[in-house]
Design an enzyme around this catalytic site. Sequence first.
Site, PDB file in Angstrom:
ATOM      1  N   GLY A 504       0.880  -0.844   0.015  1.00 53.98           N
ATOM      2  CA  GLY A 504       0.301   0.341   0.390  1.00 53.98           C
ATOM      3  C   GLY A 504       0.777   1.616  -0.124  1.00 53.98           C
ATOM      4  O   GLY A 504       2.209   0.538   0.358  1.00 53.98           O
ATOM      5  N   ASP A 617      14.239  -9.353   3.211  1.00 55.92           N
ATOM      6  CA  ASP A 617      13.514  -8.140   1.948  1.00 55.92           C
ATOM      7  C   ASP A 617      14.281  -6.522   2.814  1.00 55.92           C
ATOM      8  O   ASP A 617      13.849  -5.799   1.874  1.00 55.92           O
ATOM      9  CB  ASP A 617      12.248  -7.722   1.957  1.00 55.92           C
ATOM     10  CG  ASP A 617      11.508  -7.094   0.112  1.00 55.92           C
ATOM     11  OD1 ASP A 617      12.589  -7.591  -0.566  1.00 55.92           O
ATOM     12  OD2 ASP A 617      10.785  -6.455   0.705  1.00 55.92           O
TER      13      ASP A 617
END
Length: 810
Positions: A504, A617
């Site tokens: 988002g 990540d």
Amino acid sequence: MKHATMIILYFSTLLLFSAAAAVDVIRANETIRDGDTIVSARGEFELGFFSPGNSTKRYLGIWYKKIAYGTVVWVANRDTPLTTFSGTARFNNKGIVVLSNDKIIWSSNTRYMENPIAQLLDTGNLVFREENDDNFVWQSFDYPGNVMLPGMAMGSNLVTGHERNYTSWRSVDDPSPGRFLYRVDSSGFPQALLWKDSLLWTRTGPWIGSHSSGNPTYSPNGISKIHFTFNKKEIYYGIDLINQSSSATTFFMLHPNGDSQFFVWNHQKKDWMVYLTLHGNDCDRYALCGPYSICNKDRSPRCECMTGFTPKFPDKWRSLDWSGGCVRKKVLDCRTKVGFQKYSGVKLPDTRQSWYDMRINLNECQRLCLKNCSCAAYAIADNRRGGRGCFLWFSPLIDITGYNNDGQDIYVRMLACELGKGWRPRELIATFWVLTVPVALIFRHMYNKRKLNREERLKFSSKGVPLNRIDSEDLDLPLFKFLEVAKATNNFSDDNKLGEGGFGPVYKGMLDDGQMIAAKRLSENSSQGLNEFKNEVSCIGKLQHRNLVTLLGCCIEKGERILIYEYMPNKSLDFFIFDEQTSKSFEWLQRYNIINGIARGLLYLHQDSRLRVIHRDLKASNILLDYEMNPKISDFGLARSFIGSQTEENTKRVVGTYGYMSPEYAIDGIFSIKSDVYSFGVLLIEIVTGKKNRSFSRPDHSLNLIGHVWMSYKEENLLELIDEGILESSNRIEVFRIIQIGLLCVQECPQDRPSMSEVVLMLSSTINLPHPKQPGFFTGRKQHRANYSRRNSIMTLSNQQTLTTVSPRD
């Protein structure tokens, strides 16, 4: 030999002399046998085989002959001694080799010479050259041991990359490299550092024109002088004789216990006399008092916090453990009225993370420091002739020592109200207001009100409150109201949007108390968003480190899942290293500081935090930069935490970003702390080259960036890899070392990769690095894409990030 007997090294066996007349030159294919020697022209030095102390092992070395007979100044085969008296040294077209039973145990390994000669000079320097050429092909002065003679130097040749370092003997009986290493560090402004194993033991401080800030003045003695050379070609410290024809003799020695002393030969007493000891008290121990404090050997206790600072750990401080140093009593920011507290007669702080400009004066130096809110202090760089040049510090001031006469002045940024007693208006230089007094009072009132509201909310447990399928989680975080977040972000206006991550958009906002925030609003369309939201709250909410982004709280009203972070004004790392324009001004010192910060943050996650956390990540876009360009690792939505000694896990759901994922994770779903190490290695190489691993391409091959760097490393062609933006501002040796560390981190086999604790050690010291093995995913794109059997989904994001879910091969 009274005082010097304990510190100067002598033979335990008599040297046998050749019956032939001594000479200072040997030619190709001539041999020096054990018992033979060559002597310099005036008889100052001698070269041959010897045994040190009480040892019976044999070494090829150089020693004083005319005076102080037996004081050894250079050893060839330090690591490979001979065990018999049958050793020989043979000179050929490639230099000198030391042989034992015709087996080479040491070689100078010089370039090929047509008509070579080796000559022992009266300076103590053994040189190789062509017979009719005065230029040296090789010299022993370039490969020092524990002794620095006049004419020798300690430092780096910035053209060839060759370093001249000094290492102590292991003991008086063993000349092999000991625990202490003296070298010139060129990070920030160069300074000489003494390492004990991998621990920084002491430092000289920067050269301030006449001497090093951290050493007593090497006063004129009519014999020798210390000089410092710093230009685009070389950085080094050296000793020069003032009168070359003088019979005076001096040298520097690094002892097995770390003592660093200058000696002068006393002809009357026929003994070495200690002229100067560089590090003679406990205040010379590096960072004994920690940051923002001053160590004074004449005080009891030794350490004292600077004005406006207080001990970080008061209990430890009272028990004489000062290593935690001091912290500011009040927060210092750009909105406060500031001045500079002057400290006189001190050793300047560690300059490895400093900035300098030798062209400006003290007033301009002050102005530059004042302009930058993250500038902690400034000082004159050269104190001769009224002073010139400028040092600026942007990191905690550490390893400051008080002196009476030999020190330097430093000006430390302080709140105006905290300047030292006796301060007069003219001493409050360069003060300013950003906000008027009434506005400041309003903000203070709003802040206190906000603080009370936050503390009141924290009294209530999140258990039992409808949390939209998160009611089983104890968030243990401040809860923000939705209207509060909407107001702060101008109702999530596109003008406030900072970017869009995997789950988002992220919005910039300002709370009622003036605090800047970044609000990540998880997308309703993200099927994975709930798990990642819960994961990030439970993970990052429990972690506190200066190189991790701070999670301030969250909002879960009205079906929303919003994470509230501290605002990072300088965006993310990818903006600086991959943008063609901004990368030009992104200097090496900034990049190097960011590399170290990321490494410390990862070390905390892997080893020092309450939970062992694997990020999964790590990439350039997930490294955020604060006001002072300090890196903070962000986005823990994919992180996994382990308990106890667990360091590895297998998953069927592989998530992350192509180009940063390790092979064992992308292919087999196995992730571990070594998966993060692989990502960190990719990041290092991207920071140095300014190129993205995935999008890198060359017309002459199909390798990705890692593959290209690997091939360049094997071909010893690293210079072309360096981003043009840092070529001028970087120490190339340091950059090459970072590339090598990066390649060690991306090795194909996880077991070959270093841990983050080892990486931090590599970054903070000069320990020798092993040669890396073949990296994972270094082949061309067509080849490595075939490794994946299938992909379930790929979501492409607005800022060129990818969230990928793949299934491992059966």
